[in-house]
Design a protein around this motif. Structure first.
Motif, PDB file in Angstrom:
ATOM      1  N   LEU A 126       0.826  -1.202   0.000  1.00 25.86           N
ATOM      2  CA  LEU A 126       0.000   0.000   0.000  1.00 25.86           C
ATOM      3  C   LEU A 126       0.864   1.257   0.000  1.00 25.86           C
ATOM      4  CD1 LEU A 126      -2.553  -1.031   2.782  1.00 25.86           C
ATOM      5  CD2 LEU A 126      -2.942  -1.105   0.304  1.00 25.86           C
ATOM      6  N   LEU A 127       0.526   2.201  -0.871  1.00 29.85           N
ATOM      7  CA  LEU A 127       1.086   3.541  -0.828  1.00 29.85           C
ATOM      8  C   LEU A 127       0.047   4.408  -0.132  1.00 29.85           C
ATOM      9  CD1 LEU A 127       3.128   5.732  -1.548  1.00 29.85           C
ATOM     10  CD2 LEU A 127       2.099   5.866  -3.832  1.00 29.85           C
ATOM     11  N   LEU A 128       0.360   4.877   1.077  1.00 33.19           N
ATOM     12  CA  LEU A 128      -0.610   5.555   1.920  1.00 33.19           C
ATOM     13  C   LEU A 128      -0.392   7.068   1.899  1.00 33.19           C
ATOM     14  CD1 LEU A 128      -0.650   3.157   5.011  1.00 33.19           C
ATOM     15  CD2 LEU A 128      -2.252   3.238   3.091  1.00 33.19           C
ATOM     16  N   SER A 129      -1.439   7.786   1.523  1.00 32.85           N
ATOM     17  CA  SER A 129      -1.403   9.243   1.455  1.00 32.85           C
ATOM     18  C   SER A 129      -1.869   9.830   2.780  1.00 32.85           C
ATOM     19  CB  SER A 129      -2.286   9.740   0.308  1.00 32.85           C
ATOM     20  OG  SER A 129      -2.126  11.121   0.109  1.00 32.85           O
ATOM     21  N   GLY A 147       5.055   2.715   0.996  1.00 27.70           N
ATOM     22  CA  GLY A 147       5.629   3.998   1.353  1.00 27.70           C
ATOM     23  C   GLY A 147       4.543   4.988   1.726  1.00 27.70           C
ATOM     24  N   TRP A 148       4.982   6.202   2.032  1.00 22.62           N
ATOM     25  CA  TRP A 148       4.092   7.283   2.436  1.00 22.62           C
ATOM     26  C   TRP A 148       4.081   8.380   1.370  1.00 22.62           C
ATOM     27  CZ3 TRP A 148       1.540   5.647   6.526  1.00 22.62           C
ATOM     28  CH2 TRP A 148       2.176   4.820   7.458  1.00 22.62           C
ATOM     29  N   GLU A 149       2.919   8.989   1.202  1.00 27.05           N
ATOM     30  CA  GLU A 149       2.787  10.159   0.349  1.00 27.05           C
ATOM     31  C   GLU A 149       2.397  11.328   1.234  1.00 27.05           C
ATOM     32  OE1 GLU A 149       0.671  10.278  -3.702  1.00 27.05           O
ATOM     33  OE2 GLU A 149      -0.773  11.235  -2.338  1.00 27.05           O
ATOM     34  N   LEU A 150       3.197  12.400   1.196  1.00 24.14           N
ATOM     35  CA  LEU A 150       2.969  13.537   2.082  1.00 24.14           C
ATOM     36  C   LEU A 150       1.600  14.181   1.901  1.00 24.14           C
ATOM     37  CD1 LEU A 150       6.295  15.598   2.335  1.00 24.14           C
ATOM     38  CD2 LEU A 150       4.831  14.844   4.217  1.00 24.14           C
ATOM     39  N   ILE A 151       1.228  14.485   0.660  1.00 20.96           N
ATOM     40  CA  ILE A 151      -0.013  15.210   0.410  1.00 20.96           C
ATOM     41  C   ILE A 151      -0.458  14.974  -1.022  1.00 20.96           C
ATOM     42  CG2 ILE A 151       1.368  17.300  -0.031  1.00 20.96           C
ATOM     43  CD1 ILE A 151      -1.086  18.954   0.878  1.00 20.96           C
ATOM     44  N   ASN A 152      -1.740  14.728  -1.206  1.00 24.11           N
ATOM     45  CA  ASN A 152      -2.284  14.511  -2.533  1.00 24.11           C
ATOM     46  C   ASN A 152      -2.398  15.826  -3.292  1.00 24.11           C
ATOM     47  OD1 ASN A 152      -3.746  13.163  -4.726  1.00 24.11           O
ATOM     48  ND2 ASN A 152      -5.545  14.240  -3.935  1.00 24.11           N
ATOM     49  N   GLU A 153      -1.629  15.950  -4.380  1.00 23.91           N
ATOM     50  CA  GLU A 153      -1.682  17.082  -5.311  1.00 23.91           C
ATOM     51  C   GLU A 153      -1.517  18.446  -4.641  1.00 23.91           C
ATOM     52  OE1 GLU A 153      -5.167  16.634  -7.750  1.00 23.91           O
ATOM     53  OE2 GLU A 153      -4.211  15.075  -8.948  1.00 23.91           O
ATOM     54  N   PRO A 154      -0.378  18.672  -3.962  1.00 28.05           N
ATOM     55  CA  PRO A 154      -0.178  19.962  -3.300  1.00 28.05           C
ATOM     56  C   PRO A 154      -0.120  21.119  -4.285  1.00 28.05           C
ATOM     57  CG  PRO A 154       1.892  18.763  -3.422  1.00 28.05           C
ATOM     58  CD  PRO A 154       0.808  17.812  -3.858  1.00 28.05           C
ATOM     59  N   ILE A 185      11.112   9.585  12.331  1.00 23.85           N
ATOM     60  CA  ILE A 185      10.281   8.581  12.984  1.00 23.85           C
ATOM     61  C   ILE A 185      10.339   7.246  12.250  1.00 23.85           C
ATOM     62  CG2 ILE A 185       7.921   8.006  13.689  1.00 23.85           C
ATOM     63  CD1 ILE A 185       7.369  11.023  13.809  1.00 23.85           C
ATOM     64  N   ASP A 186      10.384   7.291  10.936  1.00 18.50           N
ATOM     65  CA  ASP A 186      10.320   6.084  10.095  1.00 18.50           C
ATOM     66  C   ASP A 186      11.328   6.200   8.964  1.00 18.50           C
ATOM     67  OD1 ASP A 186       9.733   3.942   8.485  1.00 18.50           O
ATOM     68  OD2 ASP A 186       7.682   4.559   8.015  1.00 18.50           O
ATOM     69  N   ASN A 187      12.432   5.517   9.108  1.00 21.18           N
ATOM     70  CA  ASN A 187      13.442   5.513   8.033  1.00 21.18           C
ATOM     71  C   ASN A 187      13.449   4.212   7.251  1.00 21.18           C
ATOM     72  OD1 ASN A 187      14.593   3.740   9.829  1.00 21.18           O
ATOM     73  ND2 ASN A 187      16.394   4.988  10.284  1.00 21.18           N
ATOM     74  N   LYS A 188      12.412   3.398   7.451  1.00 19.24           N
ATOM     75  CA  LYS A 188      12.318   2.126   6.742  1.00 19.24           C
ATOM     76  C   LYS A 188      11.507   2.225   5.450  1.00 19.24           C
ATOM     77  CE  LYS A 188      12.672  -0.738  10.912  1.00 19.24           C
ATOM     78  NZ  LYS A 188      11.994  -1.764  11.766  1.00 19.24           N
ATOM     79  N   HIS A 189      10.568   3.149   5.437  1.00 19.84           N
ATOM     80  CA  HIS A 189       9.667   3.250   4.288  1.00 19.84           C
ATOM     81  C   HIS A 189      10.082   4.363   3.336  1.00 19.84           C
ATOM     82  CE1 HIS A 189       6.741   1.046   6.964  1.00 19.84           C
ATOM     83  NE2 HIS A 189       6.583   0.409   5.810  1.00 19.84           N
ATOM     84  N   LEU A 190       9.710   4.182   2.075  1.00 16.02           N
ATOM     85  CA  LEU A 190       9.923   5.204   1.058  1.00 16.02           C
ATOM     86  C   LEU A 190       8.956   6.357   1.274  1.00 16.02           C
ATOM     87  CD1 LEU A 190      10.144   2.811  -2.014  1.00 16.02           C
ATOM     88  CD2 LEU A 190      12.066   3.882  -0.818  1.00 16.02           C
ATOM     89  N   LEU A 191       9.352   7.524   0.810  1.00 20.48           N
ATOM     90  CA  LEU A 191       8.528   8.717   0.952  1.00 20.48           C
ATOM     91  C   LEU A 191       8.512   9.496  -0.359  1.00 20.48           C
ATOM     92  CD1 LEU A 191       6.923  10.676   2.840  1.00 20.48           C
ATOM     93  CD2 LEU A 191       9.115  11.762   3.371  1.00 20.48           C
ATOM     94  N   ASP A 250      12.254  10.040  -1.467  1.00 19.27           N
ATOM     95  CA  ASP A 250      12.893   8.864  -2.065  1.00 19.27           C
ATOM     96  C   ASP A 250      12.535   8.634  -3.516  1.00 19.27           C
ATOM     97  OD1 ASP A 250      14.235   7.776   0.385  1.00 19.27           O
ATOM     98  OD2 ASP A 250      12.159   7.713   1.094  1.00 19.27           O
ATOM     99  N   PHE A 251      11.330   9.056  -3.918  1.00 20.53           N
ATOM    100  CA  PHE A 251      10.956   8.921  -5.331  1.00 20.53           C
ATOM    101  C   PHE A 251      10.001  10.034  -5.710  1.00 20.53           C
ATOM    102  CE2 PHE A 251       7.710   6.425  -3.128  1.00 20.53           C
ATOM    103  CZ  PHE A 251       6.540   6.661  -3.816  1.00 20.53           C
ATOM    104  N   ALA A 252       9.984  10.336  -6.999  1.00 20.04           N
ATOM    105  CA  ALA A 252       9.149  11.417  -7.513  1.00 20.04           C
ATOM    106  C   ALA A 252       7.790  10.876  -7.938  1.00 20.04           C
ATOM    107  CB  ALA A 252       9.843  12.093  -8.693  1.00 20.04           C
ATOM    108  N   SER A 253       6.772  11.724  -7.821  1.00 19.78           N
ATOM    109  CA  SER A 253       5.417  11.323  -8.193  1.00 19.78           C
ATOM    110  C   SER A 253       4.829  12.305  -9.192  1.00 19.78           C
ATOM    111  CB  SER A 253       4.530  11.224  -6.942  1.00 19.78           C
ATOM    112  OG  SER A 253       4.705  12.341  -6.094  1.00 19.78           O
TER     113      SER A 253
END
Length: 442
Positions: free
Chosen positions: A144-147, A216-223, A248-254, A295-298
């Motif tokens: 899951l990629l969680l926003s 991974g985590w997504e900071l914000i949908n369509e900023p 807090i979390d250095n294991k997951h992609l952001l 970590d990666f571009a969206s």
């Protein structure tokens, strides 16, 4: 982009009274179902964390390219018994298609079925619904990629945070963009993020930050921050929040959650952006994606939202050029993977035919495949959006039930098979159902 103009409220209970025996039977059934789910979760699929090395994703040392999809509605539908089965149905169907990652919301701020009722106050029943979504994904072998928040108003979004600060008498401004610069709102958001990342799943017993089911985590949908077209306000917020998350979390992609527009100082603003307005949204693809904490571009792809007068042929040419430009940026400038985390074509277009959407999907998939074949930075794509049968009231003009149209299903599974061939059957094993799907489709 949330395309839902209004969401229908599906509330359980219709005022019917059951005989005592019938009610007891229902309770017994629900209890046995709970036990059955608990047993199933003991046999969850084994997943490894996804990492990034330069412009590639890696899983267990092997290249990993994503054929994914959006089902933003997972947590919302997991709250109630009568809609919860849709999550399992969607995940199991996706697994049969060889899909590997789903993007979904891990937020609902002060709205119906709200996860965060007010700053720092959460509805435990909704949190358990998110626990359920993650457990079901783990069971299906789907990541899951969680926003974490919405720039738009749907499900609360940054507007809700601004209203909270304003109502508590601590807000600096009623402008939606104060979400990015108001110190009180930054504290609200950090507290929310910390609560999510350190949440211990009540089903699996694993903290979210330790669970490889989460891609991974997504900071914000369509900023967007239109009150500061220079982009400085948004950039400062991105750098602060991404650093906070990594502490807090250095294991997951952001990732950020960008649409992919080039900013006012970018030479590509005139040659690649869809139209002149895109450079004035307070964002810049390169600058926003550059921090080491990202970590990666969206990127998103909505040609019929961005152009009203182009022909289908013109839109599809734009799509290919748009994708190639961002993949090139990932390889030459950012040195990071690039994911096209939303792409969609509206069925409200004049003269729309489902075959047009098929052509659109083909263009997106072909660009990803060519990049993957050449070990490029085009790391994957996520269709907006997939649903199961019986969800018409939650659909928008972009959503599909992917197995209802044979040609569309074939296009999606063919993409899975082509990517699997590149992997050598490592990350996406060509066995069982996948063997049947991919036989003769290379």
């Amino acid at each position: 982009m949330v395309k839902i103009a209004s969401r229908y409220r599906m509330v359980g209970g219709n005022g019917l009274f059951f005989p005592v025996l019938g009610f007891a039977s229902v309770v017994a059934f629900m209890y046995m179902s709970y036990l059955r789910h608990s047993v199933n979760y003991q046999n969850h699929a084994t997943l490894s964390f996804v990492g990034a090395n330069g412009s590639h994703f890696l899983v267990d040392g092997k290249l990993f390219y994503v054929n994914g999809w959006n089902s933003y509605w997972f947590m919302d539908h997991a709250v109630h018994d009568h809609t919860r089965p849709r999550i399992r149905s969607m995940l199991q169907a996706a697994a049969k298609m060889g899909l590997t990652v789903s993007r979904t919301w891990a937020f609902n701020d002060g709205d119906y079925n709200a996860l965060q009722l007010s700053p720092g106050h959460f509805d435990e029943s909704v949190f358990k619904a998110l626990d359920f979504v993650i457990a079901e994904a783990r069971e299906a072998g789907i990541r899951l990629l969680l926003s974490l928040v919405n720039n738009l108003d749907a499900y609360g979004g940054k507007t809700r945070y601004v209203k909270w600060a304003w109502s508590e008498g601590v807000g600096l401004s009623s402008s939606n963009d104060s979400f990015f610069y108001d110190p009180s709102i930054r504290i609200y958001f950090k507290n929310y993020v910390k609560t999510i990342l350190t949440r211990k799943n009540t089903i699996t017993g694993i903290q979210y930050r330790d669970d490889p089911t989460i891609f991974g985590w997504e900071l914000i949908n369509e900023p967007r921050c239109v009150t500061d077209p220079s982009g400085d306000t948004l950039q400062e917020w991105l750098e602060e929040m991404s650093t906070f998350i990594k502490q807090i979390d250095n294991k997951h992609l952001l990732t950020v959650g960008l649409e992919g527009f080039y900013g006012p100082k970018s030479p590509k603003r005139k040659t690649v952006n869809p139209e002149f307005w895109a450079a004035d949204m307070g964002v810049d693809f390169i600058r926003n994606s550059a921090p080491s904490t990202i970590d990666f571009a969206s990127v998103h792809i909505y040609p019929d939202q961005w152009f009203k007068k182009k022909s289908l042929e013109g839109k599809l040419k734009f799509v290919a050029d748009w994708m190639h430009s961002h993949i090139e940026d990932g390889e030459r400038v950012l040195k990071k993977p690039v994911m096209f985390t939303e792409f969609g074509l509206s069925d409200l277009n004049k003269g729309f035919d489902p075959s047009q959407r098929d052509e659109f999907y083909k263009v997106v998939f072909d660009v990803i495949y060519e990049s993957a074949k050449n070990k490029g930075a085009g790391a994957g794509s996520f269709a907006w959006q997939f649903l199961v049968e019986g969800m018409d009231e939650f659909n928008d003009d972009f959503g599909i039930v992917p197995w209802k149209r044979a040609e569309t299903y074939k296009i999606i599974t063919r993409h899975t098979c082509r990517l699997a061939k590149i992997h050598g059957g490592g990350v996406i094993p060509i066995t069982g159902n996948m063997k049947d799907i991919c036989n003769g489709r290379w």
